[in-house]
Enzyme design. Structure first.
Site, PDB file in Angstrom:
ATOM      1  N   CYS A  79      -5.744   7.591   9.307  1.00  0.00           N
ATOM      2  CA  CYS A  79      -5.947   6.993  10.620  1.00  0.00           C
ATOM      3  C   CYS A  79      -5.603   7.980  11.730  1.00  0.00           C
ATOM      4  O   CYS A  79      -4.639   8.739  11.630  1.00  0.00           O
ATOM      5  CB  CYS A  79      -5.068   5.746  10.762  1.00  0.00           C
ATOM      6  SG  CYS A  79      -5.624   4.352   9.755  1.00  0.00           S
ATOM      7  N   LYS A  99       0.834  -1.202   0.000  1.00  0.00           N
ATOM      8  CA  LYS A  99       0.000   0.000   0.000  1.00  0.00           C
ATOM      9  C   LYS A  99       0.870   1.254   0.000  1.00  0.00           C
ATOM     10  O   LYS A  99       0.573   2.231  -0.697  1.00  0.00           O
ATOM     11  CB  LYS A  99      -0.896   0.005   1.247  1.00  0.00           C
ATOM     12  CG  LYS A  99      -1.700   1.277   1.443  1.00  0.00           C
ATOM     13  CD  LYS A  99      -2.568   1.210   2.682  1.00  0.00           C
ATOM     14  CE  LYS A  99      -1.824   1.556   3.942  1.00  0.00           C
ATOM     15  NZ  LYS A  99      -1.575   3.023   4.089  1.00  0.00           N
TER      16      LYS A  99
END
Length: 458
Positions: A141, A42
């Site tokens: 996040c 990612k």
């Protein structure tokens, strides 16, 4: 140590649950066994997609994971007029054509950027391509402060003008971008990527000191070199970039996702399972593998992946997270789940993010004995220099885990909750699991493949 697991191929599994809701009912107490495959990282794939903006010819990126962060970046590229096509083989290959690239409005960018911090990395390529970059409020996040001043200071050093508006940040380069001498106060991965993506087309030479040197950074450098960039890595975290007038497109295969590979390794350790991670490679995981072995894990390196399981009881360890080549912060959360079953006291010093140990509250709810020290713990045996923002978790074990109703806080913490539920006795409810799809391709399908007992309930 368990008998050798068959590793010839991935166990077939249905994907009926993959597109379903965000709440799982998980029945624990069953080891995870079988084979899973990891695709591209990612942390490389999304940056490589942005790099396609720099090429004057089309680019091809291979082994791209089917995760929500990739979809966000794809949408942002398309908002800017880039044509993105999937390969006909549906194997994780994407093709990019930037010939129709245009500026986008704050509203259009914001509509697609809410769950990702990637938009800030569009700045350099867009300044070179269009002379302007717009950055809305950033998401991602909630694991601690991720100041964008590193990025903004770097862009200003190249000659960019940064203006704050009520909609976000507008960045322009009225006099073009020129090479700069930049020293990062901390070897930030994001800021290093920002400098690389900006410096390759800036006039003159850029010297970046105290740079991040993660494998994903090195893979991005390799990709940019394929495009025609001139980049050299010098000793002591110094990267030199000689700006060029133009870059061509690339054809590149992403480095594997070592974070996902480590996550499945920790799942094998926590559940007393036996998992073969196809696509994992030893060299990029050396630091993790050392800690895994010290904690009672056993691994076997194959040409096409690594097999992970336990070697007797789980043992206590002391871990200090750090930038590469240290122990990654992304690895400590799933490891802590396993350490709740270690025979003794473990300590995890989190030195990268100041709020990445908050997820342990749910583990305590499930029966774990974990105490978080908000200011960290001083120790004469420390190898990583102390930072003002660090925390430490002291884990006493083994403590049986029992079922609970928990809500996922962030990507790695969410994965850890699922693994804790799989290791616990009884039926747990884990909510907001959609966050996990930010970084784990076909997560529910892989759990089914490994024999996890769960249902999607909402």
């Amino acid at each position: 140590m368990k008998p050798l697991l068959s590793v010839k191929g991935e166990t077939p599994a249905g994907e009926k649950k993959e597109a379903s809701g965000d709440v799982l009912a998980i029945r624990g107490g069953r080891p995870l066994t079988g084979r899973v495959e990891v695709k591209g990282a990612k942390n490389l794939a999304t940056k490589a997609m942005v790099a396609a903006l720099l090429g004057e010819t089309p680019s091809t990126l291979r082994d791209v994971p089917d995760i929500s962060d990739v979809q966000v970046v794809r949408s942002l590229l398309e908002v800017h007029g880039v044509t993105v096509n999937d390969d006909a083989n549906d194997d994780g290959t994407l093709h990019f054509d930037t010939s129709g690239a245009v500026s986008a409005h704050f509203e259009a960018i914001d509509a697609h950027a809410g769950a990702s911090r990637i938009p800030i990395l569009f700045c350099g390529p867009l300044l070179h391509l269009l002379g302007e970059a717009l950055i809305p409020d950033l998401g991602g996040c909630r694991i601690g402060d991720r100041p964008i001043n590193f990025h903004m200071d770097a862009l200003r050093a190249f000659g960019a003008v940064v203006d704050k508006t009520y909609e976000g940040i507008r960045i322009t380069a009225p006099n073009g971008l020129t090479g700069a001498s930049i020293e990062l106060p901390y070897p930030s991965v994001g800021a290093t990527e920002q400098v690389l993506l900006t410096a390759v087309r800036a006039k003159g030479i850029t010297e970046l000191r105290n740079a991040a040197i993660e494998p994903e950074i090195m893979d991005l450098i390799a990709l940019l070199q394929k495009m025609g960039a001139i980049i050299s890595y010098e000793p002591n975290r110094v990267i030199l970039i000689e700006g060029v007038d133009s870059l061509r497109g690339y054809d590149h295969r992403c480095i594997f996702d070592r974070n996902e590979a480590a996550s499945w390794a920790c799942a094998a350790l926590a559940t007393d399972g036996d998992i073969f991670v196809g696509g994992a490679k030893q060299q990029e995981m050396l630091t993790f593998l050392n800690v895994f072995r010290k904690a009672g894990g056993w691994f076997d390196v194959h040409e096409d992946g690594i097999r992970f399981c336990r070697d007797g009881d789980i043992k206590p360890v002391v871990v200090e997270t750090d930038v590469h080549p240290g122990f990654m912060t992304d690895w400590q959360q799933p490891l802590i789940v396993a350490l709740t079953q270690a025979h003794g006291t473990s300590i995890v010093h989190e030195t990268v993010y100041e709020n990445r140990l908050g997820f342990t509250q749910a583990l305590v709810q499930m029966g774990a004995d974990i105490v978080v020290h908000p200011q960290g713990i001083a120790s004469p045996d420390r190898r990583v220099p102390r930072r003002a923002l660090e925390q430490a978790a002291v884990i006493n074990g083994p403590t049986p885990l029992h079922a609970a109703d928990v809500e996922v806080p962030d990507l790695r913490g969410g994965y850890s909750y699922v693994i804790a539920a799989l290791a616990a006795e009884g039926e747990s409810v884990v909510r907001n699991v959609g966050i996990i799809r930010r970084g784990y391709e076909k997560f529910l399908t892989k759990l089914e493949t490994l024999g996890a007992d769960f249902d999607v309930i909402g």
